[in-house]
Structure formats: C-alpha cells, structure tokens
Design an enzyme around this catalytic site. Structure first.
Site, mmCIF file in Angstrom:
data_model
loop_
_atom_site.group_PDB
_atom_site.id
_atom_site.type_symbol
_atom_site.label_atom_id
_atom_site.label_comp_id
_atom_site.label_asym_id
_atom_site.label_seq_id
_atom_site.Cartn_x
_atom_site.Cartn_y
_atom_site.Cartn_z
ATOM 1 C CD GLU A 218 -7.714 2.747 -6.927
ATOM 2 O OE1 GLU A 218 -8.891 2.953 -7.265
ATOM 3 O OE2 GLU A 218 -7.381 2.588 -5.737
ATOM 4 N NE ARG B 198 -17.691 -5.569 6.877
ATOM 5 C CZ ARG B 198 -16.569 -4.971 7.272
ATOM 6 N NH1 ARG B 198 -16.509 -4.397 8.460
ATOM 7 N NH2 ARG B 198 -15.506 -4.936 6.503
HETATM 8 P P1 ADP Z 1 -9.905 -4.012 0.731
HETATM 9 O O1 ADP Z 1 -11.321 -4.159 0.276
HETATM 10 O O2 ADP Z 1 -9.055 -5.177 0.383
HETATM 11 O O3 ADP Z 1 -9.793 -3.599 2.169
HETATM 12 P P2 ADP Z 1 -9.315 -1.250 -0.017
HETATM 13 O O4 ADP Z 1 -9.613 -0.638 -1.329
HETATM 14 O O5 ADP Z 1 -10.170 -0.839 1.116
HETATM 15 O O6 ADP Z 1 -9.303 -2.840 -0.182
HETATM 16 O O7 ADP Z 1 -7.807 -0.959 0.363
HETATM 17 C C1 ADP Z 1 -7.178 -1.517 1.473
HETATM 18 C C2 ADP Z 1 -5.917 -0.728 1.802
HETATM 19 O O8 ADP Z 1 -5.020 -0.703 0.680
HETATM 20 C C3 ADP Z 1 -6.179 0.739 2.118
HETATM 21 O O9 ADP Z 1 -6.471 0.947 3.454
HETATM 22 C C4 ADP Z 1 -4.859 1.374 1.713
HETATM 23 O O10 ADP Z 1 -3.929 1.205 2.759
HETATM 24 C C5 ADP Z 1 -4.397 0.552 0.531
HETATM 25 N N1 ADP Z 1 -4.812 1.194 -0.760
HETATM 26 C C6 ADP Z 1 -5.976 1.020 -1.415
HETATM 27 N N2 ADP Z 1 -6.015 1.757 -2.543
HETATM 28 C C7 ADP Z 1 -4.850 2.421 -2.611
HETATM 29 C C8 ADP Z 1 -4.259 3.344 -3.553
HETATM 30 N N3 ADP Z 1 -4.889 3.725 -4.658
HETATM 31 N N4 ADP Z 1 -3.024 3.830 -3.292
HETATM 32 C C9 ADP Z 1 -2.353 3.438 -2.173
HETATM 33 N N5 ADP Z 1 -2.829 2.574 -1.274
HETATM 34 C C10 ADP Z 1 -4.064 2.057 -1.477
#
Ligand code: ADP
Length: 496
Positions: free
Chosen positions: A202, A294
């Site tokens: 993405e 959760r």
């Molecule tokens: P996890 O399940 O490992 O927590 P997330 O999808 O929630 O993964 O993402 C964790 C962190 O990574 C987010 O809080 C953000 O800081 C960063 N992040 C996730 N997706 C993106 C993106 N497309 N662009 C920039 N930072 C991202």
C-alpha cells in the site's frame, strides 16, 4: 439475558487487575490464572480465587486455552475476560469458550478472525463507506507483479504482512530497485513471526498521524463511537504516548471518522468494545488501517474523557444488555494523556531493561490515574511484555493534562530498571508535541537521547538517596539485633 456472577481473567499484570476492579464493583467474583513466575503477582492476590496453570513461558501457561476452560468448569465460571494480548484475539479460543458454554467477553469468533487478518479486513469493509489506504487489496505473490503495483501506487510504498501485528512484518520501500530485497525480507519476517507469509502493498503515507476510534456495540444492533485517541508518538511502530481527544481533529472530521468506524464494526456485526485504527494524512484524509477486536492498552484516556467504564460496558453487553448510552449522550470532557511506562532504556534505543523494582512509588493527586500490576521489590519478568504501568492524567484542557503529566512523572519514583518515564517528560515538554504539530515520526525527527541526561541526573540523585537508605536500614537492623541480646523492656517490666 444471562447474569454473570463469576469472571475468570485470562491475563496478567495491570490489565488483569483493571478488569477485576470493575468486576468487584459490579459484585462479580473473580478468578485469576497465573504462571509460576507470577505466583506473587498483584492480580493473583486481588482475585477471589487463583489457579496456577503452568510454567512461566506464555505458551505453557497464559496461552493454554484448554486448560483455562478446564479451570472455568471446575470453578463454575460464567465468563472469561481475555484482556489484551495472549488469547484476546484468538478466534479459536473464543469458539472454544462458546462450545464450553462459557461467555467470551468480546466479539464473535467470526468478527475476530475477519479483523485479525489485514487483507480479510480490507475485503470485509469494501462494500461499506470506509476509506482505505491507496494500494492493492490482495496478496502479492510474485515480485514482478508487486513491483508493477508499487509503480502504479507510486513510491514510497509499504509492504505489510497480512497477519502482522505489533508493528512487525512491515517494510518501507523508497525506490523500485529496493523492492525485491524488501519484499523477500517482509515475506520471511512474516513467515517466521506469524506462520503466514502473505503480504500486500500500500501507499506509504509520509508524516501521518495514528488516530483510532473507540467503538462499543451491543447484540441489539446499537453501535456507538466514543471519539478518538491520538497515538502518533511511537517507537518501532509501537505506541508510547496516547491522548484523547486528538489535537488536530475538527468536530466534522471526528464525526466522519466516528461514522466510518461504526461502518467497520457493522461490516462484521461487531459486539463489545473494539478499536478502529486509521492513518491520518497531512492533508487531513483518513484511511482505515485495521480493527483491534478487544480492549486496547490505551483505553483509559477514553474513559477519562467520556466518563464511561469500558470494562463495565463490555460485561453488560456480554450479559445481553443494550448499551447504557446513546450516541447523543456522549461528549468529550476535558483532555487526557497516557504515557506507557516500559522497563526500557530510552538511552539505548528503547531496549528492554529487566530487573527488580528496588524503589517503586506512584504519583498521586488530582487528575492522576496509574494502572499497574507491580509493587516495590517485585521483579519485571523477562517472559512478558516489559510494561510496568500506564500513567494517565486528565485536565480541563490539553495543556493542563500535559502539565499534570510532567508533575506526575516527576513524582513517580522507579529505581532498579530504566523506564520510558524520562522520555514521557521529554515529549510533554517538547515544542512540537505541545503545539500539536507532530506525526508518527516524532521519535526519528525530534528525539535526542542526549537531551534526556538532565532527567538522568535526577535519577542518579535518587539512586544516591536509595543507597543511603539501604545503609540506614542496615544500621537499623544492627541496632535491632543488638537489642535482642539485651533484656527487652517487656521482660524487664515483667520482672519488676
Ligand atoms: P500493526 O498491526 O503491526 O500494529 P498497523 O497496520 O496497525 O500494524 O500499523 C502500525 C503502525 O505503522 C501505524 O500506527 C503507523 O504508524 C504505521 N503505518 C501503518 N500503515 C502505514 C502506511 N500506509 N503509511 C505510513 N505508516 C503506516
């Protein structure tokens, strides 16, 4: 409608205690399970009943679903609260509870499994009004196709593990030449960490904020949102400082994000407490990241500003009640900050710093809440997450919440391990944080461990005080020992 009389908390530490406190207030009796490493833990002493379920490693204790169900049967437990981590997002365990006739305080196994996988979550919300990060919504299996997609999206891109969690299995790719190498790394990381090598690509959003919406849903079709939490201050993609509300949301954006979060919940007929995470761009767009099915670590900041006890609401929903509020009843009262106090060394890139809490004294006073599971003299075990506590403040406005946090950090005494407290103070004093103008890159852009030294000197002073206290204790002991050899006043009195 089933009235819950006894809850087993399938967790440990601060969250086990947090859940048990509300249960007690509701007149519900509590059962703790614990590993051999946690025999003397606070949650074990707090519970009405406690059962040791195995050795320290979680896969021999806290992750043993079957064993936990057995305990439930033996002790006539009505419901299990899974807390966060461990079995909380394990659809198989939720199903096991269902089959055993024990209420799982959380959503259905279906909702957990759909939202537990980032690709299936993207798929589930497709037909709902939920903005998604630009990019592919399918697994990228071969490098050539991935490269093409990345070019289409435009660099930088992020390769993400579908089964990812805790910031693991993510790779930023700045340019096309690096794609192949980074993809191989992401797949192998995902395979070894999650047993599932599926990845997708993405758009990598530069300088975003992490803003999430707390939702609460009952089994009668009511879904409400309890506003947002801003969790942009992260290290290694993991949160350390959280607040509610966010410094950047307008009431209109808040409403739009709240609505989108409710749509996400509706896409899986969600019940209970959940969190819908969004990434928020510099030009005020928001995109769905994932849903955590959760109670979240940072839930207290929402409780502080909404006045709603989320655990109480979870238990009521699990009993079959309707939500105790309607959307229009909810409003944001003041501002709340949370600093996660980890046994980590902020001078050494936040590496875990395990040891004994030689001195441990919590801050008190107006607007301060400490959720923890430790006492002075206890060890921070190596087996589990090194979080000691969550330090939470509430103020009339953001500034008051920050100033109160600085005061509380100064009052917090922890010796024996390094903690993230000095880092929390650094954040609260930093101009970028205070102005509200910061992103998830705060640590990379603004954090300078050198600047923490002032706080460290305070700690050295504390260490000196502690050392002199030990000497004093020894001297007291000597005096006491000498005394026992002498006839005591009591004996003398008797002979008189
Ligand atoms: P996890 O399940 O490992 O927590 P997330 O999808 O929630 O993964 O993402 C964790 C962190 O990574 C987010 O809080 C953000 O800081 C960063 N992040 C996730 N997706 C993106 C993106 N497309 N662009 C920039 N930072 C991202």
């Amino acid at each position: 409608m089933k009235s819950i009389k006894k809850i087993l908390v399938a967790n440990r530490g601060e969250i086990a205690l947090r859940v048990m406190r509300t249960a007690k207030e509701m007149g519900i009796s509590t059962v703790a399970v614990f590993s051999e490493a946690d025999r003397n833990a606070v949650h074990v002493r707090f519970a009405d009943e406690a059962v040791c379920i195995g050795p320290a490693p979680s896969n021999q204790s806290y992750l043993l679903g079957d064993k936990i169900i057995e305990v439930c049967k033996e002790l006539n437990v009505d419901a299990i609260h899974p807390g966060y981590g461990f079995l909380s997002e394990n659809a198989g365990f939720a199903k096991l509870c269902e089959d055993a006739g024990v209420i799982f305080i959380g959503p259905t196994p279906h909702a957990i499994s759909v939202m537990g996988d980032k690709l299936s979550a993207k798929h589930a919300v497709k037909d709902f009004e939920v903005p998604q990060v630009p990019g592919g919504d399918g697994e990228v299996k071969d490098i050539a196709a991935g490269k093409e997609l990345a070019k289409e999206i435009g660099f930088p891109v992020l390769i993400k593990a579908s089964a990812g969690g805790g910031g693991k299995g993510m790779r930023v790719v700045e340019k096309v030449e690096d794609f192949e190498e980074q993809m191989a790394l992401a797949v192998s990381e995902a395979t070894s960490a999650f047993g599932n090598g599926a990845v997708f690509v993405e758009k990598y959003i530069t300088n975003p904020r992490h803003i999430e919406i707390q939702i609460m849903a009952d089994s009668h079709g009511n879904v409400c949102h309890l506003f947002e939490r801003d969790c942009s201050v992260q290290r290694r993609h993991q949160k350390v400082v959280e607040e509610a509300p966010s410094a950047v949301l307008t009431p209109e954006k808040r409403e739009a994000m709240g609505k989108a979060a409710i749509e996400v919940a509706r896409s899986v007929d969600y019940t209970g407490a959940g969190t819908v995470e969004f990434i928020y761009t510099e030009d005020h767009q928001f995109y769905f990241l994932e849903m955590n099915t959760r109670l979240q670590v940072e839930h207290p900041v929402t409780e502080m500003v909404s006045g709603i006890d989320l655990v109480r609401e979870q238990i009521r929903v699990a009993e079959g009640h309707e939500l105790s509020f309607k959307q229009e009843d909810l409003k944001i009262n003041g501002h709340s900050m949370e600093v996660r106090v980890y046994a980590e060394n902020p001078w050494e890139n936040f590496s875990p710093d395990i040891g004994t809490l030689d001195v441990y004294s919590r801050p008190l006073g107006p607007g301060v809440r400490v959720d923890d599971g430790f006492e002075q003299g206890m060890e921070v075990p190596i087996y589990y997450d090194p979080m000691i506590s969550k330090l939470v403040t509430h103020g009339e406005n953001r500034e008051e919440a920050m100033d109160r946090m600085i005061r509380a950090i100064d009052e917090y005494r922890v010796l024996g391990v390094e903690t993230t407290l000095p880092f929390g103070k650094y954040v609260m004093q930093h101009e970028a944080f205070r102005s509200g103008n910061f992103s998830t890159n705060f640590v990379n852009v603004h954090f300078d461990a050198e600047k923490l030294s002032a706080v460290k000197n305070d700690e050295l002073e504390m260490a000196a005080i502690f050392a002199s206290k030990l000497l004093q204790d020894d001297a007291d002991k000597d005096r006491f020992n000498n005394k026992v050899n002498e006839p005591s006043n009591w004996k003398r009195n008797r002979t008189l």
